[in-house]
Each structure stands twice: as structure tokens, then as C-alpha cells.
Design a protein around this motif. Structure first.
Motif, PDB file in Angstrom:
ATOM      1  N   CYS A 263     -28.283 -34.516  94.570  1.00  0.00           N
ATOM      2  CA  CYS A 263     -28.589 -33.595  95.849  1.00  0.00           C
ATOM      3  C   CYS A 263     -27.592 -33.173  96.731  1.00  0.00           C
ATOM      4  O   CYS A 263     -26.401 -33.879  96.474  1.00  0.00           O
ATOM      5  N   ASN A 264     -27.905 -32.299  97.407  1.00  0.00           N
ATOM      6  CA  ASN A 264     -26.836 -31.616  98.164  1.00  0.00           C
ATOM      7  C   ASN A 264     -26.096 -32.638  99.099  1.00  0.00           C
ATOM      8  O   ASN A 264     -24.858 -32.604  99.217  1.00  0.00           O
ATOM      9  N   ASN A 265     -27.139 -33.436  99.832  1.00  0.00           N
ATOM     10  CA  ASN A 265     -26.581 -34.160 100.805  1.00  0.00           C
ATOM     11  C   ASN A 265     -25.614 -35.179 100.274  1.00  0.00           C
ATOM     12  O   ASN A 265     -24.422 -35.553 100.708  1.00  0.00           O
ATOM     13  N   TYR A 266     -25.980 -35.885  98.999  1.00  0.00           N
ATOM     14  CA  TYR A 266     -25.172 -36.634  98.309  1.00  0.00           C
ATOM     15  C   TYR A 266     -23.815 -36.285  97.877  1.00  0.00           C
ATOM     16  O   TYR A 266     -22.851 -36.788  98.217  1.00  0.00           O
ATOM     17  N   CYS A 267     -24.031 -34.922  97.378  1.00  0.00           N
ATOM     18  CA  CYS A 267     -22.668 -34.211  97.043  1.00  0.00           C
ATOM     19  C   CYS A 267     -21.732 -34.056  98.180  1.00  0.00           C
ATOM     20  O   CYS A 267     -20.587 -34.512  98.129  1.00  0.00           O
ATOM     21  N   LEU A 268     -22.325 -33.554  99.348  1.00  0.00           N
ATOM     22  CA  LEU A 268     -21.486 -33.373 100.489  1.00  0.00           C
ATOM     23  C   LEU A 268     -20.749 -34.482 101.037  1.00  0.00           C
ATOM     24  O   LEU A 268     -19.607 -34.706 101.421  1.00  0.00           O
ATOM     25  N   ASN A 269     -21.465 -35.696 101.079  1.00  0.00           N
ATOM     26  CA  ASN A 269     -20.995 -37.023 101.192  1.00  0.00           C
ATOM     27  C   ASN A 269     -19.627 -37.284 100.527  1.00  0.00           C
ATOM     28  O   ASN A 269     -18.681 -37.714 100.922  1.00  0.00           O
ATOM     29  N   VAL A 270     -19.857 -37.420  99.305  1.00  0.00           N
ATOM     30  CA  VAL A 270     -18.931 -37.509  98.298  1.00  0.00           C
ATOM     31  C   VAL A 270     -17.582 -36.819  98.614  1.00  0.00           C
ATOM     32  O   VAL A 270     -16.462 -37.149  98.567  1.00  0.00           O
ATOM     33  N   MET A 271     -17.587 -35.498  98.724  1.00  0.00           N
ATOM     34  CA  MET A 271     -16.873 -34.502  99.037  1.00  0.00           C
ATOM     35  C   MET A 271     -16.059 -34.743 100.132  1.00  0.00           C
ATOM     36  O   MET A 271     -14.727 -34.541 100.346  1.00  0.00           O
ATOM     37  N   LYS A 272     -16.641 -35.068 101.216  1.00  0.00           N
ATOM     38  CA  LYS A 272     -15.960 -35.567 102.626  1.00  0.00           C
ATOM     39  C   LYS A 272     -15.252 -36.492 102.428  1.00  0.00           C
ATOM     40  O   LYS A 272     -14.206 -36.610 103.000  1.00  0.00           O
ATOM     41  N   GLY A 273     -15.609 -37.691 101.694  1.00  0.00           N
ATOM     42  CA  GLY A 273     -14.902 -38.710 101.271  1.00  0.00           C
ATOM     43  C   GLY A 273     -13.509 -38.574 100.700  1.00  0.00           C
ATOM     44  O   GLY A 273     -12.485 -38.963 101.032  1.00  0.00           O
ATOM     45  N   CYS A 274     -13.693 -37.885  99.589  1.00  0.00           N
ATOM     46  CA  CYS A 274     -12.674 -37.255  98.768  1.00  0.00           C
ATOM     47  C   CYS A 274     -11.403 -36.358  99.510  1.00  0.00           C
ATOM     48  O   CYS A 274     -10.204 -36.186  99.230  1.00  0.00           O
ATOM     49  N   LEU A 275     -12.090 -35.427 100.176  1.00  0.00           N
ATOM     50  CA  LEU A 275     -11.218 -34.768 101.096  1.00  0.00           C
ATOM     51  C   LEU A 275     -11.172 -34.947 102.438  1.00  0.00           C
ATOM     52  O   LEU A 275     -11.067 -33.919 103.289  1.00  0.00           O
ATOM     53  N   ALA A 276     -11.064 -36.115 102.871  1.00  0.00           N
ATOM     54  CA  ALA A 276     -10.981 -36.600 104.366  1.00  0.00           C
ATOM     55  C   ALA A 276      -9.846 -36.026 105.167  1.00  0.00           C
ATOM     56  O   ALA A 276      -9.812 -35.685 106.159  1.00  0.00           O
ATOM     57  N   ASN A 277      -8.553 -36.047 104.244  1.00  0.00           N
ATOM     58  CA  ASN A 277      -7.181 -35.760 104.892  1.00  0.00           C
ATOM     59  C   ASN A 277      -7.394 -34.159 104.931  1.00  0.00           C
ATOM     60  O   ASN A 277      -6.969 -33.422 105.993  1.00  0.00           O
ATOM     61  N   GLN A 278      -8.077 -33.232 103.909  1.00  0.00           N
ATOM     62  CA  GLN A 278      -8.066 -32.140 104.044  1.00  0.00           C
ATOM     63  C   GLN A 278      -8.790 -31.413 105.029  1.00  0.00           C
ATOM     64  O   GLN A 278      -8.397 -30.230 105.856  1.00  0.00           O
ATOM     65  N   ALA A 279      -9.857 -32.123 105.507  1.00  0.00           N
ATOM     66  CA  ALA A 279     -10.803 -31.824 106.509  1.00  0.00           C
ATOM     67  C   ALA A 279     -10.059 -31.968 107.904  1.00  0.00           C
ATOM     68  O   ALA A 279     -10.392 -30.947 108.644  1.00  0.00           O
ATOM     69  N   ASP A 280      -8.976 -32.851 108.047  1.00  0.00           N
ATOM     70  CA  ASP A 280      -8.451 -32.881 109.400  1.00  0.00           C
ATOM     71  C   ASP A 280      -7.475 -31.553 109.447  1.00  0.00           C
ATOM     72  O   ASP A 280      -7.140 -31.530 110.776  1.00  0.00           O
ATOM     73  N   LEU A 281      -7.374 -30.830 108.404  1.00  0.00           N
ATOM     74  CA  LEU A 281      -6.415 -29.539 108.794  1.00  0.00           C
ATOM     75  C   LEU A 281      -7.484 -28.560 109.259  1.00  0.00           C
ATOM     76  O   LEU A 281      -6.677 -27.466 109.566  1.00  0.00           O
ATOM     77  N   ASP A 282      -8.718 -28.568 109.185  1.00  0.00           N
ATOM     78  CA  ASP A 282      -9.534 -27.466 109.587  1.00  0.00           C
ATOM     79  C   ASP A 282      -9.249 -26.846 110.721  1.00  0.00           C
ATOM     80  O   ASP A 282      -9.271 -25.677 110.826  1.00  0.00           O
ATOM     81  N   PRO A 283      -9.186 -27.563 111.824  1.00  0.00           N
ATOM     82  CA  PRO A 283      -8.942 -27.036 113.235  1.00  0.00           C
ATOM     83  C   PRO A 283      -7.699 -26.251 113.309  1.00  0.00           C
ATOM     84  O   PRO A 283      -7.394 -25.219 113.875  1.00  0.00           O
ATOM     85  N   GLU A 284      -6.560 -26.861 112.602  1.00  0.00           N
ATOM     86  CA  GLU A 284      -5.198 -26.239 112.554  1.00  0.00           C
ATOM     87  C   GLU A 284      -5.262 -25.118 111.773  1.00  0.00           C
ATOM     88  O   GLU A 284      -4.492 -23.940 112.360  1.00  0.00           O
TER      89      GLU A 284
END
Length: 381
Positions: A263-284
Motif C-alpha cells: 500500500c502507498n503509506n507502507y511504501c512511503l515509510n520504507v522510502m523515507k527510511g531508505c532516503l533519510a539522508n537525501q530528504a535532509d537535502l530538500d530545503p537546501e
């Protein structure tokens, strides 16, 4: 960044559409599905096991063993890496294409401008220009070196250009005198006071400096964007990420649920965990994009490099004409400050330069602009 996660999840589709009985696990179907993934069926158990040796997929009755689980983990790593590479390919290509197009445009503009100046000055001044052409060649060489990342101080370089031009012009206009290096050094002290070229050097320095700083910032920014996109796409998966990705996509195979899609929420949670470092780049990254858009606006508006470079030959010619028209007064003031130079023994007429600066330049009409430059206009770019 949430939009990126959503795109990644949307790309995760079932790979082997095989029907399954939800009440019992048919290991022969699991074996077929495992084979369709490109693996040997030899490691697939013939019957259900308790799954006690499984570490990622929840221990329960299944048709998987530790070897299969390891295979799924390795496949998950490859799938994830390919997913990231495919997703960022368009972004990387955008930066690469943009960099090449702007770089080609800018360098062609410089070449066309230099060629235009050379043709105009050669037509007007002939041999005296050829004898001093390296002054102008040096100007364009330094401009190109700055744009390509060289350690060039634009203001100092432009000041040096006008100083060299003053020295050459003063010698040509006073060829009946012996002008030594020491005398030229004395002349340079009066550059700011006498303003032999009028306001052209000051205005041109301001325009060129702003436009070239914006252009170099823009093209370097495109390189940075490409490099960041390239590096971010090369994700090193943590063991937790591998486990999460494997559990989401492949553990269902052990139960014979080959078409099960997370399901979408499950997938989003997994992706957020795998790309936590990349997500930190978002505001920059957002700040970077805003800055690039701001530079783009300036390149299209007040810092437009075409409006600076295309008429540069005319502007330099105006400066030369200004010095020619005021040559007698200028020479008198220099003689007052630096002393009367010694006669060279040759008159200006003897040297054949009495009419050297009799010509005047006229700007190109729009239809006379070099065709190559017209084909790469900044607005079209």
C-alpha cells in the motif's frame, strides 16, 4: 521530497503475475515464480517449512529459506539502485543538456564578438591594428579564462586592458617622441585623472563584470546541480533499508502472494527510511533552485550578456575616438606631469600614422549581426 517518494512508490509494480491460493502455500508455484525471476529453482523447498531460519521475512510457514531470503536481499539492492538511477536520470540529463547548451552559446558569443571586433578594427586601422592586436586578443582570452573558472579578477584585468590600450595609443599618437617604459609607467599614474577614454571604461567595467559574474555563476550552478543529482542517485543502502525493501517487495513470495503490491503509506515509510539522508537535502535543494531561477532572471534582464558583448567593439571604438579627439590636450597634460619626452628623430608623417585614426566606427545593423550569434540568441536559449 514527498512527491519524489510518491513517484518512486508508483514505479514499484508487480513483477510476476501468478495467481495464489490464500489458504495454502503451493511451493511449486513459488518455485515457478522464483525461476521466472531468473534464479535456480534448486534452492526452493518442495514443501512448506516453519521458516525458523528466516531473519527478514517474518518466521511463519512458507516456501522460503535463508538462501532465498539472501537472494531476495541482493535483488532488492539492485532494484533500489536501478530505481534511484532511473528516477534521477531525467534530472541529470536536464542539467547536462542545459550546461552544454549554455556553454556552447556563451563561448560562441565570445568568439563572434572577438571576430566582429577584429574585422572592424582591421578594416578601419589596418596595419597599426595588426601590430597591436594582441592587446584585444588578451582581453578576450582573459574573459574566456574567467568564464571557464580561471582565477581572474575582472576589474583588475579590465583596468590592465585600458592601461595597455592607453600606452599603445599614446605611442601611436606621439610617434615623433621616444616613449620609454619608465615614461609609460608615469602616464599610467594619470589614467584616472585624465580619463583619456571618457566614461567608457567605467561603464563597460560595470556591465562586463555583472554579466560575466552572472554567466559564470549560472553555468557553474548547472554543473553543481548535475553533480548533486548524480551523487544523490548513488544511494548506499543500509542493512535496515535492504531489509525493509525486501520485506515490502519479496517476502510475500514466500506465501505465494506474487501479485501483492504494498500500500502507498507502507511504501512511503520504507522510502523515507531508505532516503533519510537525501530528504535532509530538500530545503537546501529548494534554496539552490530559487537561486538558479534568480540568476536566470538576471541573465535575461539587466545582466544580459548579449547586450554587453555584441556592441563591445563599438564601445571600445568610441573610447579610442574620444582619446583621438582630445589627443593634443591629453599629450600636453602628460608632458606637464611626466616631462617632455625626447624626440625619436621620426615624424608622425614619416611613420605613416598621421591618418591612422581618421576612421570612425558605426554599429552593426541587426541584419548585419553574425549569423552564428543570431542562431544562439539568449532568449531562444
Amino acid at each position: 521530497m514527498s512527491a519524489v517518494f510518491a513517484v518512486l512508490c508508483a514505479l514499484l509494480v508487480p513483477r510476476v503475475p501468478v495467481a495464489a491460493d490464500l489458504h495454502a502455500v503451493n511451493c511449486s508455484q513459488v518455485k515457478d515464480a522464483f525461476t521466472d525471476l531468473g534464479y535456480s529453482p534448486a534452492n526452493v523447498p518442495s514443501e512448506e517449512t516453519a521458516g525458523e531460519d528466516l531473519r527478514v521475512c517474518a518466521p511463519q510457514r512458507s516456501c522460503c529459506n535463508a538462501e532465498m531470503e539472501e537472494t531476495f536481499g541482493q535483488r532488492s539492492s539492485r532494484d533500489f539502485e536501478k530505481l534511484m538511477d532511473d528516477t534521477s536520470e531525467e534530472l541529470r540529463e536536464t542539467f547536462m543538456t542545459g550546461h552544454k547548451r549554455f556553454d556552447d552559446f556563451f563561448l560562441e558569443l565570445l568568439d563572434n564578438t572577438e571576430r566582429s571586433l577584429n574585422e572592424m578594427f582591421l578594416r578601419t586601422y589596418g596595419k597599426p591594428y595588426l601590430q597591436n592586436a594582441e592587446v584585444f586578443q588578451g582581453l578576450f582570452a582573459e574573459l574566456k579564462r574567467y568564464y571557464t573558472g580561471g582565477n581572474v579578477n575582472l576589474e583588475e584585468m579590465l583596468n590592465d586592458f585600458w592601461m595597455r590600450l592607453l600606452e599603445r595609443m599614446f605611442q601611436l599618437l606621439n610617434s615623433q617622441y621616444l616613449i620609454t617604459e619608465d615614461y609609460l609607467e608615469c602616464i599610467s599614474k594619470y589614467m584616472e585623472q585624465l580619463k583619456p577614454f571618457g566614461d567608457v571604461p567605467k561603464k563597460l567595467k560595470s556591465q562586463v563584470t555583472r554579466a560575466f559574474i552572472a554567466a559564470r555563476t549560472f553555468v557553474q550552478g548547472l554543473m553543481v546541480g548535475r553533480e548533486v543529482a548524480n551523487r544523490v542517485s548513488k544511494v548506499t543502502m543500509s542493512s535496515a533499508c535492504v531489509s525493509g525493501f525486501t520485506k515490502m517487495l519479496y517476502c510475500s513470495y514466500c506465501q505465494g502472494l506474487f501479485t501483492l503490491k504494498p500500500c502507498n503509506n507502507y511504501c512511503l515509510n520504507v522510502m523515507k527510511g531508505c532516503l533519510a539522508n537525501q530528504a535532509d537535502l530538500d530545503p537546501e535543494w529548494s534554496k539552490y533552485i530559487d537561486a538558479m531561477l534568480l540568476v536566470t532572471e538576471r541573465l535575461e534582464g539587466p545582466f544580459n550578456i548579449e547586450t554587453v558583448m555584441e556592441p563591445i567593439d563599438v564601445k571600445i571604438s568610441e573610447a579610442i575616438m574620444n582619446m583621438q579627439e582630445n589627443s593634443m590636450q591629453l599629450s600636453y597634460q602628460v608632458f606637464q606631469g611626466c616631462g617632455q619626452p625626447k624626440p625619436s628623430g621620426m615624424s608622425r608623417s614619416t611613420r605613416g600614422v598621421s591618418d591612422t585614426f581618421s576612421g570612425r566606427f558605426s554599429p552593426y545593423n541587426p541584419e548585419e549581426l553574425p549569423t552564428a550569434a543570431a542562431a544562439t540568441r539568449l532568449d531562444r536559449l
